[in-house]
Enzyme design. Structure first.
Site, mmCIF file in Angstrom:
data_model
loop_
_atom_site.group_PDB
_atom_site.id
_atom_site.type_symbol
_atom_site.label_atom_id
_atom_site.label_comp_id
_atom_site.label_asym_id
_atom_site.label_seq_id
_atom_site.Cartn_x
_atom_site.Cartn_y
_atom_site.Cartn_z
ATOM 1 N N ASP A 1 -55.664 75.182 -45.580
ATOM 2 C CA ASP A 1 -56.673 74.194 -45.213
ATOM 3 C C ASP A 1 -57.677 73.875 -46.323
ATOM 4 O O ASP A 1 -58.331 72.854 -46.289
ATOM 5 C CB ASP A 1 -57.435 74.632 -43.956
ATOM 6 C CG ASP A 1 -58.156 75.962 -44.135
ATOM 7 O OD1 ASP A 1 -58.036 76.565 -45.216
ATOM 8 O OD2 ASP A 1 -58.835 76.396 -43.189
ATOM 9 N N ARG B 1 -63.965 74.613 -39.915
ATOM 10 C CA ARG B 1 -62.856 73.666 -39.925
ATOM 11 C C ARG B 1 -63.333 72.266 -39.569
ATOM 12 O O ARG B 1 -64.427 72.072 -39.026
ATOM 13 C CB ARG B 1 -61.759 74.113 -38.938
ATOM 14 C CG ARG B 1 -61.118 75.461 -39.259
ATOM 15 C CD ARG B 1 -60.381 75.412 -40.577
ATOM 16 N NE ARG B 1 -59.375 74.371 -40.589
ATOM 17 C CZ ARG B 1 -58.098 74.548 -40.233
ATOM 18 N NH1 ARG B 1 -57.665 75.735 -39.859
ATOM 19 N NH2 ARG B 1 -57.245 73.541 -40.278
ATOM 20 N N TYR C 1 -61.375 84.975 -42.027
ATOM 21 C CA TYR C 1 -60.528 85.923 -42.739
ATOM 22 C C TYR C 1 -61.203 87.280 -42.608
ATOM 23 O O TYR C 1 -62.355 87.440 -43.027
ATOM 24 C CB TYR C 1 -60.395 85.536 -44.217
ATOM 25 C CG TYR C 1 -59.541 84.321 -44.464
ATOM 26 C CD1 TYR C 1 -58.154 84.389 -44.395
ATOM 27 C CD2 TYR C 1 -60.115 83.090 -44.789
ATOM 28 C CE1 TYR C 1 -57.356 83.275 -44.629
ATOM 29 C CE2 TYR C 1 -59.327 81.980 -45.036
ATOM 30 C CZ TYR C 1 -57.954 82.079 -44.944
ATOM 31 O OH TYR C 1 -57.175 80.973 -45.177
ATOM 32 N N PRO D 1 -54.480 83.990 -49.337
ATOM 33 C CA PRO D 1 -54.969 82.639 -49.052
ATOM 34 C C PRO D 1 -56.481 82.465 -49.141
ATOM 35 O O PRO D 1 -56.957 81.346 -49.015
ATOM 36 C CB PRO D 1 -54.509 82.431 -47.594
ATOM 37 C CG PRO D 1 -54.563 83.793 -46.996
ATOM 38 C CD PRO D 1 -54.196 84.754 -48.101
#
Length: 595
Positions: free
Chosen positions: A46, A231, A240, A309
């Protein structure tokens, strides 16, 4: 029946689609094979770097990206408060001022790919797409034919609905992810390791009194570490989460992630209303031991580099792999450059991949380190900002990057081998204040940017006239007889003349040529570095460190990377650069049409 293809792309991830967009831009047919039954619906990646947003702008699809995404403008750093909880230690800008005219944003990979697919469809008039439900089984190169540029020397066996399909291609791109069949068929391996550190990731809708839930934040707490990525849409947030030592990814349950998150957020409450997606993984960094086979099969993205990531690099570096090789294949298959140009893909992107692995290893270590302090991580995060924005890649000397032959001193703010930095200028024909990079669209053209100083000064005007006469003759030598003079090499003029004192008629016709269906003059190539009525002064010459009395010539590649910086009288150097890789058109040595 065996099917033929100029370019066969295995995998419709970010790298494959990015290359496909370029090929569509060049009008080169390609076939994309995807084992999924349809387009990606939920993307795990993302984070969208500033550099990736610049690329989307160059393809004309940044507007939707910027409208739909979450803009990451600030980062908060939280540390232990000494009483079992956490406190906000500091805040800083996510991207330092001046790095890019585009922001760092968050948008899921499925939507990112969808925007590129729309561009690919538009550029090819709907004639190019993806074949879904096709699983690649093997890839084989006929080495006896690789010396023939026209040979379809790569055989790909695939399967669709239980039936075998065979393809023969000139070039194959392995864009099929970390478990790449293309890589395995070639006998190549991923070299690297996996650490004992286990992380969980989940996209959630949180009910909380934590004040920075809509701000990118790093949390270092007595109960572990956590990274917050808000987001798009205003409600969903990605966590995370560093899990306790001894955790095993396959044994992790959603309840484990939620429980650990609550402990890390203490003393703030964290009630998760819904979890949209979650996973657990061990951190690992791996690099392929080869990136190509006979320069006919190329690996891109996760097929040749994998990593954690958290730094938001994966989708971006993969997309930029495809962006790099796409225009080179376009030039070769359009007859503009020889097959040997593809050597530069491996030279450039293998180094980028290695730098990515090294950065990710250090970033993960700093984030997870128990012996380190939150303040050390904060300093490292700020220092790494240019890298995480995607702006540190510097390509080495090659046919299309002339470090050795450049005169860097005439434009020290424009670094050869790096992406061209933008600055505000005023477009002369319509007085529009705009970023200069917006004029360098990804349409397959090379650009020659001329910083000519003040053409009301006779010395500057005469110097520009001589350069323009030379460039016009040289450009026609590489241009198809039926094409416009700016169709392959486009001139861009940036003046330091006062806007109100500039007259179009005093500018050489090379910079406003007759082009297009209606044979009209294109007035959009001339810019002024001056005060604008409404938008202030961009100070482009100062940013680029160009002395107006000396001037500079900057050659920019189709992918917006700087190929050469030189003086305005270096006719031999400019000629030699293009002669080194570009195919000259027979009988086109002089100007053969109206400017």
């Amino acid at each position: 029946m065996t099917r033929k293809a100029n370019v066969l792309i295995c995998g419709s991830g970010s790298a494959g689609i990015s290359a496909g967009v370029w090929l569509s831009r060049y009008g080169i047919p390609c076939t994309i094979l995807e084992r999924r039954r349809g387009p990606m619906q939920i993307g795990q990646a993302d984070g969208v770097q500033c550099r990736t947003v610049e690329i989307y702008e160059s393809f004309g699809i940044a507007e939707e990206l910027l409208r739909e995404s979450y803009h990451v403008l600030e980062v908060a750093f939280w540390a232990p408060d000494g009483n079992g909880g956490i406190f906000r230690q500091s805040r800083t800008a996510d991207t330092m001022p001046g790095l890019s005219h585009m922001p760092h944003v968050i948008l899921n990979q499925a939507r990112m790919n969808g925007l590129m697919l729309g561009a690919m469809d538009r550029f090819s008039d709907g004639e190019q797409g993806i074949e879904y439900g096709v699983e690649v089984k093997s890839v084989q190169v006929d080495e006896s034919k690789v010396g023939d540029p026209e040979a379809h020397c790569v055989k790909v066996v695939a399967e669709k609905n239980g039936r075998q399909e065979v393809f023969e291609a000139k070039y194959v791109l392995g864009c099929d992810g970390a478990h790449s069949i293309v890589r395995k068929s070639l006998g190549y391996n991923m070299i690297g390791d996996t650490t004992d550190t286990v992380w969980g990731v989940m996209d959630v809708f949180p009910r909380t009194n934590f004040p920075d839930i809509r701000r990118k934040s790093t949390l270092h707490s007595p109960s572990g570490n956590l990274l917050i990525i808000p987001r798009e849409g205003g409600s969903m947030v990605r966590f995370y989460i560093q899990l306790p030592p001894g955790s095993i990814p396959k044994d992790i349950k959603l309840e484990d992630l939620q429980s650990t998150a609550r402990k890390i957020f203490h003393p703030y409450t964290m009630d998760i209303a819904e979890t949209f997606w979650w996973s657990a993984y061990s951190i690992g960094q791996r690099l392929a031991d080869n990136f190509h086979k006979n320069y006919r099969v190329f690996l891109t993205g996760d097929a040749c580099h994998t990593h954690s990531p958290k730094a938001g690099q994966g989708m971006n570096v993969s997309l930029q792999d495809g962006y790099n090789i796409g225009w080179k294949l376009g030039m070769i298959l359009s007859g503009q450059a020889p097959h040997s140009l593809l050597h530069t893909y491996v030279l450039e992107r293998a180094k980028v991949a290695k730098d990515l692995i090294d950065f990710d290893r250090e970033f993960a270590r700093m984030f997870s380190a128990k012996e380190g302090s939150p303040e050390e991580f904060r300093r490292y995060f700020i220092k790494a900002g240019r890298y995480t924005a995607g702006l540190t890649a510097r390509y080495e000397d090659s046919e299309v990057t002339d470090l050795k032959g450049s005169r860097q001193e005439v434009a020290r703010g424009i670094v050869v081998g790096m992406r061209f930095p933008s600055a505000q200028v005023v477009r002369f024909c319509d007085c529009k204040a705009m970023q200069l990079m917006r004029g360098l669209t990804s349409d397959g053209r090379w650009r020659i940017l001329v910083f000519a100083g003040d053409i009301t000064v006779e010395r500057d005007r005469k110097r520009l006239e001589e350069l323009a006469d030379f460039l016009a003759r040289m450009t026609w030598g590489y241009t198809l007889p039926t094409a416009d003079i700016d169709s392959l090499i486009e001139p861009v003029l940036v003046l330091r003349t006062k806007f109100a004192e500039t007259e179009q008629e005093r500018i050489h016709g090379y910079f406003w040529p007759v082009t297009g269906k209606w044979r009209m003059r294109d007035l959009h190539k001339v810019y002024i570095d001056d005060e604008h009525y409404n938008s202030g002064h961009g100070h482009a010459y100062e940013k680029y460190e160009v002395d107006p009395a000396v001037g500079a010539v900057v050659i920019v590649r189709p992918d917006q990377y700087v190929a050469k910086v030189t003086t305005m009288d270096d006719f031999e150097g400019i000629t030699g650069f293009f002669k080194g890789f570009m195919i000259k058109r027979e009988g086109r040595n002089e100007i053969s049409g109206k400017l």
